[in-house]
Scaffold this motif. Structure first.
Motif, mmCIF file in Angstrom:
data_model
loop_
_atom_site.group_PDB
_atom_site.id
_atom_site.type_symbol
_atom_site.label_atom_id
_atom_site.label_comp_id
_atom_site.label_asym_id
_atom_site.label_seq_id
_atom_site.Cartn_x
_atom_site.Cartn_y
_atom_site.Cartn_z
ATOM 1 N N VAL A 32 4.906 -7.235 7.471
ATOM 2 C CA VAL A 32 5.293 -7.521 6.099
ATOM 3 C C VAL A 32 5.564 -6.211 5.373
ATOM 4 O O VAL A 32 6.561 -6.055 4.671
ATOM 5 N N ALA A 33 4.658 -5.254 5.558
ATOM 6 C CA ALA A 33 4.810 -3.963 4.871
ATOM 7 C C ALA A 33 6.121 -3.289 5.243
ATOM 8 O O ALA A 33 6.865 -2.810 4.391
ATOM 9 N N GLN A 34 6.431 -3.268 6.522
ATOM 10 C CA GLN A 34 7.664 -2.602 6.954
ATOM 11 C C GLN A 34 8.900 -3.282 6.395
ATOM 12 O O GLN A 34 9.877 -2.634 6.033
ATOM 13 N N ASN A 35 8.841 -4.611 6.310
ATOM 14 C CA ASN A 35 9.974 -5.322 5.743
ATOM 15 C C ASN A 35 10.113 -5.045 4.255
ATOM 16 O O ASN A 35 11.206 -4.882 3.735
ATOM 17 N N VAL A 36 8.975 -4.985 3.580
ATOM 18 C CA VAL A 36 9.019 -4.791 2.133
ATOM 19 C C VAL A 36 9.654 -3.447 1.779
ATOM 20 O O VAL A 36 10.416 -3.344 0.824
ATOM 21 N N ILE A 37 9.338 -2.404 2.543
ATOM 22 C CA ILE A 37 9.884 -1.097 2.165
ATOM 23 C C ILE A 37 11.234 -0.801 2.794
ATOM 24 O O ILE A 37 11.812 0.262 2.599
ATOM 25 N N ALA A 38 11.752 -1.766 3.542
ATOM 26 C CA ALA A 38 12.973 -1.507 4.309
ATOM 27 C C ALA A 38 14.161 -1.021 3.498
ATOM 28 O O ALA A 38 14.979 -0.260 3.988
ATOM 29 N N ALA A 39 14.275 -1.490 2.262
ATOM 30 C CA ALA A 39 15.468 -1.118 1.499
ATOM 31 C C ALA A 39 15.242 0.073 0.594
ATOM 32 O O ALA A 39 16.132 0.514 -0.124
ATOM 33 N N SER A 40 14.030 0.602 0.613
ATOM 34 C CA SER A 40 13.777 1.677 -0.342
ATOM 35 C C SER A 40 12.962 2.792 0.278
ATOM 36 O O SER A 40 12.074 3.340 -0.348
ATOM 37 N N THR A 41 13.294 3.115 1.516
ATOM 38 C CA THR A 41 12.490 4.124 2.210
ATOM 39 C C THR A 41 12.541 5.480 1.520
ATOM 40 O O THR A 41 11.616 6.278 1.634
ATOM 41 N N ASP A 42 13.624 5.738 0.791
ATOM 42 C CA ASP A 42 13.693 7.043 0.125
ATOM 43 C C ASP A 42 12.812 7.103 -1.113
ATOM 44 O O ASP A 42 12.616 8.168 -1.691
ATOM 45 N N LYS A 43 12.278 5.943 -1.522
ATOM 46 C CA LYS A 43 11.440 5.954 -2.719
ATOM 47 C C LYS A 43 9.952 6.076 -2.386
ATOM 48 O O LYS A 43 9.104 6.077 -3.261
ATOM 49 N N ILE A 44 9.633 6.113 -1.100
ATOM 50 C CA ILE A 44 8.215 6.198 -0.735
ATOM 51 C C ILE A 44 7.732 7.614 -0.949
ATOM 52 O O ILE A 44 8.348 8.573 -0.479
ATOM 53 N N PRO A 45 6.625 7.767 -1.657
ATOM 54 C CA PRO A 45 6.109 9.125 -1.871
ATOM 55 C C PRO A 45 5.735 9.746 -0.527
ATOM 56 O O PRO A 45 5.146 9.109 0.326
ATOM 57 N N ARG A 46 6.138 10.989 -0.363
ATOM 58 C CA ARG A 46 5.900 11.630 0.918
ATOM 59 C C ARG A 46 4.772 12.630 0.869
ATOM 60 O O ARG A 46 4.510 13.251 -0.138
ATOM 61 N N ASN A 47 4.138 12.738 2.011
ATOM 62 C CA ASN A 47 3.067 13.713 2.151
ATOM 63 C C ASN A 47 3.578 14.794 3.079
ATOM 64 O O ASN A 47 3.665 14.604 4.275
ATOM 65 N N MET A 48 3.938 15.936 2.512
ATOM 66 C CA MET A 48 4.514 17.030 3.297
ATOM 67 C C MET A 48 5.754 16.558 4.061
ATOM 68 O O MET A 48 5.942 16.866 5.209
ATOM 69 N N GLY A 49 6.550 15.765 3.367
ATOM 70 C CA GLY A 49 7.804 15.339 3.995
ATOM 71 C C GLY A 49 7.673 14.133 4.904
ATOM 72 O O GLY A 49 8.671 13.579 5.353
ATOM 73 N N LEU A 50 6.454 13.737 5.206
ATOM 74 C CA LEU A 50 6.286 12.597 6.098
ATOM 75 C C LEU A 50 5.834 11.366 5.323
ATOM 76 O O LEU A 50 5.130 11.471 4.329
ATOM 77 N N VAL A 51 6.234 10.205 5.830
ATOM 78 C CA VAL A 51 5.826 8.955 5.196
ATOM 79 C C VAL A 51 4.487 8.533 5.790
ATOM 80 O O VAL A 51 4.344 8.483 7.004
ATOM 81 N N THR A 52 3.514 8.273 4.949
ATOM 82 C CA THR A 52 2.214 7.856 5.484
ATOM 83 C C THR A 52 2.058 6.348 5.400
ATOM 84 O O THR A 52 2.624 5.683 4.539
ATOM 85 N N LYS A 53 1.243 5.841 6.308
ATOM 86 C CA LYS A 53 0.990 4.407 6.338
ATOM 87 C C LYS A 53 0.352 3.966 5.036
ATOM 88 O O LYS A 53 0.620 2.876 4.531
ATOM 89 N N ARG A 54 -0.463 4.844 4.486
ATOM 90 C CA ARG A 54 -1.165 4.493 3.264
ATOM 91 C C ARG A 54 -0.190 4.263 2.117
ATOM 92 O O ARG A 54 -0.308 3.321 1.349
ATOM 93 N N ALA A 55 0.801 5.143 2.043
ATOM 94 C CA ALA A 55 1.785 5.012 0.953
ATOM 95 C C ALA A 55 2.551 3.701 1.101
ATOM 96 O O ALA A 55 2.783 2.976 0.138
ATOM 97 N N VAL A 56 2.921 3.400 2.353
ATOM 98 C CA VAL A 56 3.657 2.156 2.605
ATOM 99 C C VAL A 56 2.800 0.949 2.251
ATOM 100 O O VAL A 56 3.249 0.004 1.606
ATOM 101 N N SER A 57 1.554 0.985 2.694
ATOM 102 C CA SER A 57 0.642 -0.127 2.398
ATOM 103 C C SER A 57 0.465 -0.344 0.913
ATOM 104 O O SER A 57 0.408 -1.482 0.445
ATOM 105 N N ALA A 58 0.388 0.773 0.186
ATOM 106 C CA ALA A 58 0.181 0.648 -1.262
ATOM 107 C C ALA A 58 1.347 -0.099 -1.894
ATOM 108 O O ALA A 58 1.164 -1.019 -2.702
ATOM 109 N N ILE A 59 2.544 0.287 -1.516
ATOM 110 C CA ILE A 59 3.718 -0.392 -2.059
ATOM 111 C C ILE A 59 3.708 -1.857 -1.637
ATOM 112 O O ILE A 59 3.931 -2.767 -2.442
ATOM 113 N N ALA A 60 3.404 -2.089 -0.363
ATOM 114 C CA ALA A 60 3.416 -3.463 0.156
ATOM 115 C C ALA A 60 2.424 -4.331 -0.597
ATOM 116 O O ALA A 60 2.739 -5.449 -1.008
ATOM 117 N N ARG A 61 1.233 -3.804 -0.814
ATOM 118 C CA ARG A 61 0.228 -4.609 -1.486
ATOM 119 C C ARG A 61 0.619 -4.928 -2.922
ATOM 120 O O ARG A 61 0.384 -6.015 -3.427
#
Lengths: 346, 497
Positions: B351-380
């Motif tokens: 579900v989380a991966q689907n939710v962020i699918a259209a806005s991957t550039d909006k996920i806050p990055r940690n040193m340039g990398l996308v963290t699972k935590r950031a994705v989960s936060a958006i998903a929740r």
């Protein structure tokens, strides 16, 4: 029948008409470039080159109709052909030609049955299983059957080669003949075609390729159908292996495996769908003839043999492109059976 | 009730790994009657059908058919007793002819080796004549229309001497005219004494064609009786268990809001001729039309899937180029496709991966990398905002119900709030309860300022949700309805015109 209906019929359900037309055009063009090309000798020579790939192709087509891709056919062929030659060389087959072909065919059927067994036990995809058995068959053959050339084959096999129904000469004076082999092969093609169209099992093969689940629900004995198909494909490959040996005059265990591309290209070009469920004997025959004709033409025109593979590769693209074009919107595989996405069943 | 029941189930219970799918269901089917099984997704209606047809064996209860009582049927006993089920996927052979599809099962049952195309044709013609339909018998099933495929499935059932015909959501992919035609056929079968049961969630159809209705909820029968005893409201209440009030029609003040999108004479070669439309912020525009009218092509053109070959699109008053989907997304347009399973979701992903699918550039990055935590936060956040019922954000979206899957698709676009949202058939294959919620979700979004285009052939839904409606025909806008003009009957009239 309207004009467009007539054209559709001519074209054939699997584009057979287009392949036939291409054969004719190609022959005419090369004939214009190389006088003396057009003649019975060419026909006989192309036919001679086609027997082996045709038998293989028919087997591949049968499995493809069910929705699976069999890549072990060449291994089955050489195993059967070489194995039979070993038996013959030891005098076990009494030099009888018919016995050699029978044994080779039976060995092939047996190997096909092994494929069927593994597919059903492991519930694995046919492509994966045959990729595996291909290696196993060749390995077992080289290890246990033998790995050396066999050139002292029974006389009957050697003369079979030049047993012509009708003879003629090429423009350059070489002998070209219509071999007696054409008769049993033509009969085989006819039997397979009739079987596919007029037996319940035959329709069942198409049904399984169209929708295995629906085939089960309709009452088709799916397991039996699959076994029959694999055994037939194996038998055809076994016969092809023997044809190979007889046409060359000796048995080389390193043969056949490695030349599978032309067979697959022929089947695809002949209109058999790579997704399964569609294909015809006529289409496969025409596909083989066209590819053999192309190869023959390349030789006649003096083109380097390395261009062979390029030609075959291009024909594979053409064959698949023709298929995909016919399917609506590129969603060829998704059977647009009418149901919109529904709730997950409860 | 004249005559004896042809099929009765009594006290059927079925559990699947802890889920109580059926908790004591009893019902009877009579010859010459049309019986509707109404229920939401998860109500147990599919399990009930599988029990009746013999695909599933109940844990308790009995099935009585042909004078015999069974603890459970097998598909073979079912067929022998004349029970035929037409599933939603129809289970036809796309590569075989219509005649073969119809006749193959009886031919197999005859046990012969030989197959005669003439025999198959004869069987098919005889059966089709029985229900007065004309089918192209030598055409392949894949090459005919959905409606014809459905008729083929019905003929196939009849060829096996169906006495009980069970249809699972038969009208999902049919146009209005095709539905009418199907119902005429069903009535003909009823007159011939066949017992028909169909599963549906479409109120109009249920009420118009059924003789008897059984409503199932949570594995139990909650309401049953003659169709005459039900109406929209009582049916809806029985199915959802809640008193549902029709959402009051809200008519936005058209002139007040600024224009969000304008299409001037846009065309797409082969799909659209000449379409002009206007959409304001906070407005819901309904687009409808028959199959082939271009109603879906409009959405695909605006979203860049099939870019326009003529005309001009303007966003917020500024002309812009939409040549591909990324251009549309950059302009703030979101699109919920009609076929959510193959176009809107990555079924095997979470579900989380689907939710962020259209806005991957909006996920806050940690040193340039996308963290699972950031994705989960958006998903929740989105799961909460859209009321997505899921055990966690990491389950595969495939396991969700249709209604919740649709919410995931919606949520995907709202991670980065779109200015314009285009939806194609947003409530197709969604149960009643979720339908209501998605509709009111859309209402809230438009109240918030999002401009929404809804493409649909569900007339009651359109009438309820749209501020304005345009009716398409042959690639052009045939008519536009606003305000008080909008009513189900008026829309139907425009469609049929």
């Amino acid at each position: 029948m309207t004009a467009s209906d007539f054209l559709s019929r001519l074209r054939g359900r699997h584009n057979e008409g287009i392949v036939a037309l291409t054969i004719v055009l190609l022959a005419l063009i090369v004939g214009a470039l190389n006088p003396g090309f057009l003649g019975l000798a060419t026909v006989f020579n192309v036919l001679r080159n086609s027997y082996e790939p045709l038998l293989f192709a028919l087997g591949v087509m049968l499995v493809l109709l069910m929705g699976g891709i069999d890549v072990s056919f060449d291994a089955v062929g050489i195993f059967a052909g070489y194995g039979t030659s070993v038996l013959a060389a030891h005098g076990l087959l009494g030099g009888h030609l018919w016995l050699m072909f029978l044994v080779s065919t039976l060995i092939g059927a047996g190997l096909g049955a092994i494929n069927a067994l593994i597919v059903s036990l492991g519930r694995l995809s046919i492509l994966i299983v045959t990729l595996g058995t291909r290696g196993i068959f060749v390995g077992v053959m080289l290890t246990f059957v033998g790995s050396s050339f066999i050139s002292d084959l029974p006389m009957s096999l050697q003369t079979f080669n030049i047993d012509y129904l009708y003879q003629t000469h090429t423009a350059t004076g070489q002998l070209a003949g219509l071999q007696i082999l054409v008769v049993p092969i033509a009969i085989t093609c006819l039997l397979i075609d009739l079987g596919l169209r007029f037996t319940v099992i035959g329709r069942g093969i198409y049904a399984v390729g169209g929708s295995e689940e629906a085939a089960r629900r309709a009452g088709f004995p799916v397991g039996m159908i699959k076994t029959i198909v694999f055994c037939c494909a194996g038998a055809l490959a076994g016969a092809a292996g023997m044809v190979h040996v007889s046409l060359i005059g000796y048995a080389n265990p390193q043969d056949i495996v490695g030349n599978e591309l032309i067979v697959i290209a022929a089947v695809v070009l002949g209109g058999a769908s790579i997704f399964g469920g569609r294909g015809s004997v006529l289409g496969t025959v025409l596909g083989v003839l066209l590819l053999e004709l192309i190869q023959y033409c390349l030789i006649i025109l003096g083109v380097q043999s390395s261009w062979d593979n390029v030609a075959i590769g291009v024909m594979i693209f053409v064959g698949i492109a023709l298929q995909v074009k016919r399917a609506p919107g590129g969603r060829a595989r998704v059977f647009a059976g009418g149901a919109k996405p529904s709730e997950s069943p409860s | 009730m004249t005559g004896a029941a042809i099929l009765s189930v009594d006290g059927i219970e079925k559990r699947f790994a802890g889920v109580h799918a059926l908790a004591g269901v009893s019902l009877s089917l009579y010859p010459g009657k049309i019986h509707c099984l109404a229920g939401e997704n998860g109500s147990g209606k599919s399990t009930l059908i599988k029990t009746i047809s013999g695909v599933e064996v109940p844990d308790a209860g009995t099935i009585t058919i042909g004078g015999q009582t069974y603890q459970g049927l097998t598909p073979r006993t079912g067929i022998r007793n004349g029970i035929q089920v037409i599933y939603q996927d129809l289970s036809l052979f796309p590569n075989l002819s219509i005649a073969e599809n119809i006749a193959i099962a009886p031919i197999i049952a005859r046990g012969r080796l030989r197959f005669s195309p003439a025999e198959a044709r004869a069987i098919a013609e005889r059966v089709a004549a029985r229900i007065h339909v004309d089918l192209p018998f030598s055409a392949l099933a894949a090459d005919v229309s959905v409606a014809q495929r459905q008729l083929t499935a019905i003929c196939r059932a009849l060829a096996q001497d169906a006495r009980v015909l069970i249809m699972d959501e038969p009208t999902t992919a049919l146009t209005r005219r095709e539905v009418d035609s199907l119902f005429a056929t069903v009535k003909l079968l009823r007159a011939q004494g066949v017992s028909i049961a169909f599963v549906s969630h479409k109120f109009e159809e249920i009420l118009s064609i059924s003789d008897e209705i059984t409503v199932i909820r949570n594995g139990r029968v909650v309401a049953e009786g003659p169709a005459s005893g039900f109406d929209h409201a009582s049916l809806s209440e029985a199915m959802t268990g809640q008193r549902v009030n029709a959402l009051g029609r809200r008519r936005a003040d058209e002139t007040a809001a600024p224009e969000a999108l304008r299409a001037d004479r846009i065309g797409v070669e082969g799909l659209l001729q000449d379409v002009s439309l206007r959409l304001n912020h906070g407005e819901i525009l309904g687009v409808t039309g028959l199959l082939g009218s271009g109603r879906e092509a409009v959405a695909e053109a605006l979203f860049g899937i099939h870019p326009i070959t003529s005309g001009q699109i303007s966003i917020d008053g500024r002309p812009c180029e939409i040549r591909q989907v990324s251009d549309a997304v950059a302009q703030g347009i979101g699109y919920v496709p009609g076929d959510r399973l193959s176009e809107g979701l990555f079924l095997n992903h979470s579900v989380a991966q689907n939710v962020i699918a259209a806005s991957t550039d909006k996920i806050p990055r940690n040193m340039g990398l996308v963290t699972k935590r950031a994705v989960s936060a958006i998903a929740r956040r989105m799961i909460k905002a859209f009321g997505i019922k899921t055990p966690s954000d990491s389950v595969a979206v495939r396991t969700l119900s249709g209604g919740n899957q649709q919410r995931v698709v919606l949520a995907k676009w709202f991670v980065d709030k779109p200015r314009i949202l285009i939806l194609n058939g947003p409530t197709v294959g969604v149960d009643i309860g979720s339908k209501r919620e998605i509709t009111s979700l859309l209402r809230n979004l438009s109240a918030d300022g999002t401009a929404i285009i809804v493409i649909s052939d569900d007339v009651p839904e359109l009438a309820e949700i749209s501020d304005r409606i345009i009716v398409m025909r042959d690639g052009v806008v045939a008519s536009e309805l606003h305000g008080a003009d909008i009513s189900e009957s008026r829309i139907l009239k425009e469609l049929a015109a």
